[in-house]
Design an enzyme around this catalytic site. Structure first.
Site, PDB file in Angstrom:
ATOM      1  N   LYS A  64     -40.525  87.784 -17.595  1.00 35.15           N
ATOM      2  CA  LYS A  64     -40.936  86.281 -17.948  1.00 35.15           C
ATOM      3  C   LYS A  64     -42.340  85.941 -17.393  1.00 35.15           C
ATOM      4  O   LYS A  64     -42.566  86.227 -16.377  1.00 35.15           O
ATOM      5  CB  LYS A  64     -39.854  85.690 -17.037  1.00 35.15           C
ATOM      6  N   LYS A 100     -47.100  88.462 -18.196  1.00 34.86           N
ATOM      7  CA  LYS A 100     -47.878  87.249 -18.338  1.00 34.86           C
ATOM      8  C   LYS A 100     -48.628  87.589 -19.718  1.00 34.86           C
ATOM      9  O   LYS A 100     -48.739  89.044 -20.057  1.00 34.86           O
ATOM     10  CB  LYS A 100     -48.921  87.190 -17.339  1.00 34.86           C
ATOM     11  N   SER A 340     -37.483  77.024 -16.462  1.00 32.85           N
ATOM     12  CA  SER A 340     -37.337  78.007 -17.714  1.00 32.85           C
ATOM     13  C   SER A 340     -36.186  78.861 -17.601  1.00 32.85           C
ATOM     14  O   SER A 340     -35.584  78.881 -18.790  1.00 32.85           O
ATOM     15  CB  SER A 340     -38.611  78.759 -17.578  1.00 32.85           C
TER      16      SER A 340
END
Ligand code: NAD
Length: 417
Positions: A64, A100, A340
């Protein structure tokens, strides 16, 4: 940047006595991909941009992390930020690993049509990774709202099925969660509330905030509502300063009208904000702004990091010497990734939560995580940053140990910490 990120891993690993092979496992990303993104510009010419995605570690779950569009984006920065996401998701105990991504581009210089081209090209280049069970991107610098909507649309078109949980930070109409847009500032304020006594911040304590963007504005507003004095704020063009406390609504109007906080109140240089006298300094703009030299000049009691990596590792020891407590980014700005996660859960279950439910669950998770960080810091007589790294490392080691032989291709399950 990546080297600096690993320095903190090494220090926490030494305190915990983690085996060398686990540290070795965590020193390298699972995969880092680069892609060329050819974009047709409005003048008809072609520009080939560089895009990156790093899935750092998936031992605790699907990876994530956000995607940023910024000229500074490069492989080193993306790997460092993906490493931090791995640590951050472990600190707040989400069932995720870290990732990322980014594109080296000045998004401000693109037309909306060109920007859409970059967003869609990025998704096409990394489509094999993007999946609710494998790698879940989110917004970061210059990739809010509409950019995420284009990306969600592109992955849906490529996969020929709805994939709402594959990307978070979506507009509400596309399955986004209530509370996501304010989550980072809200989360930072919740950490402040939980830690105020420990940091010696009483009613009316003064706060200086570097940056007046999405996260900083929400944080500053919450802090002012709770009785703190926000005495200084800066942005990329200048600063505003009022020892009695700035009127944040009027400041926001001034920025909306003029494009900057400069000229609103007081005379303070943009960069002098960092060394202005205050009880709490909140860097909420850029990474790496506090080095060892600047750390010696600070005139605050504590720092709360909303930006990712605003304090360079070389400054850690100076801050400790000066008895300036630091609430680290991997806890203080985790509100965004927590909500999120809530969005991902709501997309997967089809059960959408009221704003109050999101707020309660965010507060509960940050309370628990903050208390766990404080407990590690007290047990090991160290600062909150080291406490957060120790907590994350414990959880990562436990996951590596649980994976046993699967954690290493040719077997041998280590991970005893
Ligand atoms: P943003 O783009 O909305 O705001 C950035 C702000 O920083 C702007 O006000 C800009 O003018 C200011 N700024 C830029 N250069 C500056 C300088 N030299 N001096 C002073 N101010 C300067 O960004 P954001 O979403 O609020 O994020 C801010 C920071 O928080 C970033 O480091 C980001 O990585 C981090 N962060 C954000 C989130 C999130 O969900 N928004 C989550 C985690 C971490």
């Amino acid at each position: 940047m990546f080297h600096d990120a690993k320095a903190r891993l090494d220090s926490a690993a030494a305190t915990l006595g983690v085996t060398a092979e686990v540290v070795e496992r965590l020193r390298y990303p699972d995969e880092t991909l680069c892609a060329s993104l050819p974009i047709r510009l409005d003048d008809g010419s072609i520009r080939v941009l560089k895009g990156f995605r790093c899935r750092y570690n998936e031992v605790r779950g699907p990876t994530k992390g956000g995607i940023r569009f910024h000229p500074s984006v490069g492989i080193d920065e993306v790997m460092a930020l993906a490493f931090w996401m791995t640590i951050k998701t472990a600190v707040v105990d989400l069932p995720f690993g870290g990732a990322k991504g980014g594109v080296a581009v000045d998004a401000k210089g693109l037309s909306p049509r060109e920007l859409e081209g970059v967003a869609r090209a990025y998704v096409r280049a990394f489509a094999e990774m993007i999946d609710e069970d494998r790698d879940i991107p989110a917004p970061d610098m210059y990739t809010g709202g509409i950019v995420i909507a284009w990306m969600t649309d592109e992955i849906t078109a490529l996969e020929r099925r709805p994939m709402p949980a594959a990307i978070t930070g979506k507009p509400r109409q596309l399955g986004g969660s209530l509370g996501r847009d304010t989550a980072t500032g809200d989360g930072a304020f919740l950490c402040l509330e939980r830690l105020a006594d420990r940091l010696g911040l009483g009613q009316g304590a003064s706060i200086a905030v570097q940056g007046f963007g999405n996260a900083a504005r929400v944080f500053a507003r919450r802090a002012a509502e709770a009785g703190y004095r926000v005495t200084a704020v800066s942005d990329s063009s200048g600063a505003a300063h009022d020892p009695g406390g700035l009127d944040l609504d009027a400041l926001a109007s001034h920025k909306n009208e003029t494009g900057s906080v400069e000229g609103f109140a007081g005379a303070l240089d943009r960069d002098a904000l960092l060394t202005t006298e205050c009880d709490l300094l909140v860097p909420a703009a850029l990474g790496g702004v506090i080095d060892a030299d600047l750390a010696r000049k600070l005139r605050c009691k504590a720092i709360l990091e909303i930006a990712n990596g605003p304090v360079q590792p070389a400054a850690d020891a100076v801050l400790e010497e000066c008895r300036i407590d630091v609430v680290p980014d991997i806890l203080a700005n985790a509100g965004g990734v927590i909500v999120s996660y809530f969005e991902w859960v709501q997309n997967r279950t089809g059960d959408y939560w009221a704003a109050g439910t999101v707020a309660e669950r965010l507060a509960e998770r940050l309370r628990t995580s903050t208390d766990a960080v404080v407990e590690r810091a007290e047990r090991h007589a160290c600062g909150l940053r080291q406490g957060a790294y120790l907590l994350a490392l414990e959880r990562l080691c436990a996951a590596i140990a649980a994976k046993g032989t699967q954690a290493f291709y040719n077997g041998g399950g280590a991970g005893d910490a």
